[in-house]
Write a protein that holds these residues in place. Structure first.
Motif, PDB file in Angstrom:
ATOM      1  N   PHE A  62      68.709  48.629  74.244  1.00 37.36           N
ATOM      2  CA  PHE A  62      69.796  48.435  75.204  1.00 37.36           C
ATOM      3  C   PHE A  62      71.137  48.207  74.529  1.00 37.36           C
ATOM      4  CE2 PHE A  62      65.902  46.907  77.368  1.00 37.36           C
ATOM      5  CZ  PHE A  62      65.857  47.878  78.365  1.00 37.36           C
ATOM      6  N   ASP A  63      72.184  48.674  75.205  1.00 39.74           N
ATOM      7  CA  ASP A  63      73.549  48.499  74.727  1.00 39.74           C
ATOM      8  C   ASP A  63      74.270  47.396  75.497  1.00 39.74           C
ATOM      9  OD1 ASP A  63      73.855  51.193  73.009  1.00 39.74           O
ATOM     10  OD2 ASP A  63      72.774  51.619  74.872  1.00 39.74           O
ATOM     11  N   LEU A  64      73.808  47.147  76.727  1.00 44.98           N
ATOM     12  CA  LEU A  64      74.420  46.137  77.590  1.00 44.98           C
ATOM     13  C   LEU A  64      73.316  45.337  78.263  1.00 44.98           C
ATOM     14  CD1 LEU A  64      77.023  48.464  79.382  1.00 44.98           C
ATOM     15  CD2 LEU A  64      77.523  46.868  77.519  1.00 44.98           C
ATOM     16  N   ILE A  65      73.547  44.035  78.438  1.00 41.21           N
ATOM     17  CA  ILE A  65      72.603  43.206  79.179  1.00 41.21           C
ATOM     18  C   ILE A  65      73.375  42.402  80.216  1.00 41.21           C
ATOM     19  CG2 ILE A  65      70.906  41.334  79.061  1.00 41.21           C
ATOM     20  CD1 ILE A  65      70.110  42.302  76.344  1.00 41.21           C
ATOM     21  N   TRP A  66      73.023  42.615  81.459  1.00 41.90           N
ATOM     22  CA  TRP A  66      73.616  41.888  82.588  1.00 41.90           C
ATOM     23  C   TRP A  66      72.790  40.627  82.798  1.00 41.90           C
ATOM     24  CZ3 TRP A  66      72.240  44.202  88.008  1.00 41.90           C
ATOM     25  CH2 TRP A  66      72.570  43.305  89.016  1.00 41.90           C
ATOM     26  N   VAL A  67      73.461  39.469  82.729  1.00 43.24           N
ATOM     27  CA  VAL A  67      72.770  38.182  82.840  1.00 43.24           C
ATOM     28  C   VAL A  67      73.221  37.458  84.108  1.00 43.24           C
ATOM     29  CG1 VAL A  67      72.560  37.988  80.336  1.00 43.24           C
ATOM     30  CG2 VAL A  67      74.515  36.921  81.485  1.00 43.24           C
ATOM     31  N   ILE A 114      74.997  44.373  71.088  1.00 39.86           N
ATOM     32  CA  ILE A 114      74.755  44.336  72.534  1.00 39.86           C
ATOM     33  C   ILE A 114      75.939  43.668  73.226  1.00 39.86           C
ATOM     34  CG2 ILE A 114      73.236  43.503  74.364  1.00 39.86           C
ATOM     35  CD1 ILE A 114      71.027  43.256  72.232  1.00 39.86           C
ATOM     36  N   GLY A 115      76.447  44.286  74.285  1.00 36.98           N
ATOM     37  CA  GLY A 115      77.473  43.660  75.104  1.00 36.98           C
ATOM     38  C   GLY A 115      76.844  42.907  76.258  1.00 36.98           C
ATOM     39  N   LYS A 361      60.981  51.726  75.914  1.00 39.57           N
ATOM     40  CA  LYS A 361      61.609  51.926  74.597  1.00 39.57           C
ATOM     41  C   LYS A 361      61.593  53.399  74.208  1.00 39.57           C
ATOM     42  CE  LYS A 361      60.280  47.513  72.412  1.00 39.57           C
ATOM     43  NZ  LYS A 361      59.411  46.923  71.380  1.00 39.57           N
ATOM     44  N   ALA A 362      60.431  54.028  74.362  1.00 32.84           N
ATOM     45  CA  ALA A 362      60.291  55.430  73.969  1.00 32.84           C
ATOM     46  C   ALA A 362      61.142  56.339  74.850  1.00 32.84           C
ATOM     47  CB  ALA A 362      58.822  55.839  74.035  1.00 32.84           C
ATOM     48  N   MET A 363      61.203  56.053  76.155  1.00 29.77           N
ATOM     49  CA  MET A 363      62.020  56.869  77.055  1.00 29.77           C
ATOM     50  C   MET A 363      63.496  56.807  76.671  1.00 29.77           C
ATOM     51  SD  MET A 363      60.285  55.743  80.672  1.00 29.77           S
ATOM     52  CE  MET A 363      58.539  55.982  81.018  1.00 29.77           C
ATOM     53  N   VAL A 364      63.976  55.597  76.373  1.00 26.84           N
ATOM     54  CA  VAL A 364      65.384  55.444  75.996  1.00 26.84           C
ATOM     55  C   VAL A 364      65.649  56.156  74.669  1.00 26.84           C
ATOM     56  CG1 VAL A 364      67.195  53.803  75.376  1.00 26.84           C
ATOM     57  CG2 VAL A 364      65.667  53.308  77.298  1.00 26.84           C
ATOM     58  N   ALA A 365      64.700  56.059  73.729  1.00 31.23           N
ATOM     59  CA  ALA A 365      64.861  56.748  72.449  1.00 31.23           C
ATOM     60  C   ALA A 365      64.973  58.254  72.659  1.00 31.23           C
ATOM     61  CB  ALA A 365      63.690  56.420  71.525  1.00 31.23           C
ATOM     62  N   ALA A 366      64.176  58.799  73.581  1.00 34.85           N
ATOM     63  CA  ALA A 366      64.244  60.232  73.885  1.00 34.85           C
ATOM     64  C   ALA A 366      65.582  60.586  74.523  1.00 34.85           C
ATOM     65  CB  ALA A 366      63.094  60.620  74.811  1.00 34.85           C
ATOM     66  N   ARG A 367      66.028  59.736  75.430  1.00 36.15           N
ATOM     67  CA  ARG A 367      67.324  59.971  76.086  1.00 36.15           C
ATOM     68  C   ARG A 367      68.446  60.039  75.057  1.00 36.15           C
ATOM     69  NH1 ARG A 367      69.792  58.866  81.047  1.00 36.15           N
ATOM     70  NH2 ARG A 367      72.018  58.417  80.887  1.00 36.15           N
ATOM     71  N   LYS A 368      68.440  59.083  74.148  1.00 32.34           N
ATOM     72  CA  LYS A 368      69.527  59.015  73.165  1.00 32.34           C
ATOM     73  C   LYS A 368      69.429  60.145  72.147  1.00 32.34           C
ATOM     74  CE  LYS A 368      70.604  54.152  73.827  1.00 32.34           C
ATOM     75  NZ  LYS A 368      70.801  52.808  73.217  1.00 32.34           N
TER      76      LYS A 368
END
Length: 691
Positions: A62-67, A114-115, A361-368
């Protein structure tokens, strides 16, 4: 001198220009992915310390985490009844941790790339003690105070105005600039005072606490132009609004902010929900309710795709323990596969991350790896009730094929064009061979114990081999060679680098950083004791209603749960008790204690992770539920014992350190005397008493 003057003027112009630059809202061609780091009542899983401890694993995906909203709300809260806005005192001690823990988390996230996205709740605000009073806060020498005249005239359908008139207060002369909500006081954003405080608040979140951007709550409650004003003042790198409505309303709201903010693509979410819940995957190609297209699929003027934050579930739509809400009822893994393949900026729901971490994790890696961004395009390849296939394009070139449905193998693209890289329940991912790259189906991150990783050659050259290393060095033609589809064992933390070997040349090298953490937690048994305190009436039996993310549902799954009959005498009191087994450091149990009929009942008791002694207190919240005191730390303690009330002689009350507080005359109520004191521990008649 002339040169110095020119420099001063140029510097002044640069400062002036920088002050007038508008907030960007959301970057164009942005390829990042966001995590919603909480769900409803995620008080244990979303503690600042808990989130911070996962920073390395988050950073791999992740690049951003909304808390959650991070201010003190005056009690256990998800933050939407916001009370305090500025640091100072305990104003940033929330249900998720202390101010320092919050700062540490944000700093750690930043160090990992991470933002952190703040949940900004400025549509409404909680009062201190009556309908119209707000806290006075002093921050960096400036005092901020909202008054009754900062409340919209038509708040709560006129009920607030009636109360104010009857009690000598005045409200704003202005009606709400958006939709009303009667849960809290609606703030009048036409008020200069409200605007100034909102600007100072949002700027503090960026400049002091270190947030990267904002998620604005309930933006339909006030004009989007004010979001634009606050963003232009605070300069967040990212801003997204919860504009829960149809496509045109969302677009108009984005425009009203001056395009200083993105918006959640609710139509994307509804389209996915409709397809999955109806078991008709062709609905992924339909407009929601037949008329509302996706923001993330808008190729017309306005370029709204840049401002589309897509999602499939959030804390307001998920299924909760006592409410159906509006959830996706099945196939959440396929829903995420679709989400993470498509244009827009995807926001993954925390529960889905916890349930399907390795797959996501794997899906995001494929996207990127495919280079998909918030402005990519796509073409629908197949649309049937049992499967749906999209080809996502970057710069007009096919990069990733996603197939979802109950029969994902119903459509298999040509092997000369695509290579299968991920295969799971009701989804398939194919990468375009034109990418000429290696692939490893386990993304970087933290894993529990050893695992296997499948290596795949994505290449137009049939039979291309792979070369790899696990020591972080760049693979060469002499490195370990394997055929495409080979699984290798990862038994310890390492850096894996893999490339394809084509024509004697190594290219398309990818890198994976794996951290293996063995689970060394030994399951433990805790005992939860409970009894009824002095003055509590209507309680003849004891039931425990239990729940958590780790199970612990009562054996009797109908309210009020398990009837507790086992008792034990401790320090002269009879306690009901039951044992629970916890299997991980995160494991916990939540409780509601009640009489056998379910009424009366206690408030929720959250996140119990150790043996505890609880006493039902003779005091109720606004819903009529009894408060509960944790007296575990004070063994051999009396709890307002009836034997102390009344006394035949004068009785003295001391502080725990031996200072005399007061004397209670013979015949007077000791309980009344103790109840007049602040909460704490006192010495009465030689015994400790909990107030």
């Amino acid at each position: 001198m002339k040169s110095l003057l020119k420099t001063i003027i140029a510097t002044a112009l640069m400062i002036t220009c920088s002050q007038n630059v508008s907030a960007q809202g959301w970057p164009e061609n942005y390829g990042g992915v966001m995590l919603q780091g909480f769900y409803w009542d995620s008080f244990a899983q979303s503690k600042w310390t808990k989130l911070e401890s996962q920073a390395e694993d988050f950073a791999s995906t992740f690049d951003l985490i909304w808390v959650p909203q991070s201010g003190n709300c005056g009690g256990t809260s998800m933050g939407y009844d916001d009370l305090y806005w500025f640091p100072g005192g305990n104003h940033y001690t929330s249900s998720f941790g202390t101010e320092q823990e919050l700062r540490n988390m944000i700093s750690t996230f930043k160090s990992k790339g991470i933002g952190t996205i703040a949940d900004v709740v400025v549509n409404h605000r909680k009062n201190v003690s009556n309908w119209v009073d707000f806290p006075t806060e002093t921050y960096q020498g400036v005092t901020y105070q909202m008054t009754s005249t900062d409340i919209c005239k038509d708040d709560d359908g006129g009920a607030t105005l009636s109360w104010a008139n009857s009690n000598g207060y005045s409200l704003s002369p202005n009606n709400d600039s958006g939709e009303g909500w009667d849960g809290m006081r609606d703030l009048d954003h036409l008020s200069t005072n409200v605007q100034n405080i909102c600007k100072a608040y949002t700027k503090m979140l960026i400049d002091d606490l270190g947030y990267t951007g904002f998620r604005y709550d309930m933006v339909k409650g006030f004009s989007g132009s004010y979001v634009g004003a606050y963003n232009n003042y605070a300069k967040p790198q990212f801003s997204v609004g919860e504009c829960w409505d149809g496509t045109n309303t969302i677009k108009n709201w984005i425009e009203a902010t001056g395009k200083t903010s993105a918006a959640f693509d609710f139509q994307f979410r509804y389209t996915v929900r409709n397809a999955i819940n109806s078991a008709d995957w062709s609905k992924l190609g339909e407009k929601n309710d037949g008329s509302w297209p996706l923001i993330s699929n808008d190729y017309n003027s306005g370029n709204y795709r840049q401002y589309a934050v897509t999602f499939v579930e959030n804390h307001d739509t998920e299924k909760r323990a006592n409410a159906e809400q509006d959830p996706i009822k099945k196939d959440t893994l396929a829903a995420n596969a679709y989400l993470l393949a498509m244009p827009g900026t995807p926001c993954v729901f925390y529960k889905h991350w916890l349930d399907y971490k390795d797959e996501i994790k794997a899906m995001v890696a494929a996207r990127k790896l495919a280079g998909i961004t918030n402005q990519s395009t796509y073409s629908t390849m197949r649309s049937t009730a049992t499967y749906y296939a999209n080809s996502i394009k970057v710069g007009g070139a096919n990069r990733l094929m996603v197939v979802v449905g109950s029969n994902p193998d119903g459509f298999i693209p040509s092997s000369s064009t695509y290579t299968l890289i991920l295969s799971g329940y009701h989804y398939r991912y194919y990468l375009a061979n034109a990418l000429e790259t290696a692939w490893a189906d386990k993304a970087s991150g933290v894993y529990d114990g050893a695992f296997k990783v499948k290596l795949t050659a994505v290449s137009a050259t049939s039979g291309a081999q792979l070369v790899y290393t696990t020591n972080g060095t760049t693979p060469t033609v002499s490195s370990q060679k394997v055929n495409s589809g080979t699984e290798i064992n990862i038994t310890e933390s390492c850096t894996l680098k893999v490339g394809i070997l084509v024509g004697g040349v190594v290219k398309g090298i990818i890198e994976r950083n794996y951290t293996i953490e063995e689970n060394t937690f030994d399951p433990k048994t805790i005992t939860v004791y409970c009894r009824v305190g002095e003055g509590v009436t209507g309680w003849t039996t004891m039931n425990y209603w239990t729940w958590s993310d780790f199970g612990h549902a009562p054996a009797n799954t109908s309210w009020p749960g398990d009837r507790i009959t086992a008792t034990k005498t401790v320090d002269g009191y009879t306690w009901y008790y039951k044992e629970y087994t916890l299997t991980s450091e995160e494991d916990y149990v939540n409780f509601v204690f009640s009489n056998g009929s379910g009424s009366p009942q206690s408030v929720d008791v959250n996140n119990v992770q150790d043996t505890k002694y609880f006493v039902i207190r003779n005091q109720k919240d606004g819903a009529g539920h009894y408060y509960v005191d944790d007296v575990t730390a004070t063994t051999s303690i009396d709890y307002l014992r009836s034997t102390l009330n009344p006394q035949s002689s004068t009785l003295k009350i001391y502080t725990i350190d031996g200072r005399l507080l007061r004397s209670v005359p013979a015949g007077a109520s000791v309980n009344d005397a103790i109840n007049s004191l602040p909460r704490g521990i006192y010495i009465v008649n030689g015994k400790k008493v909990v107030k």
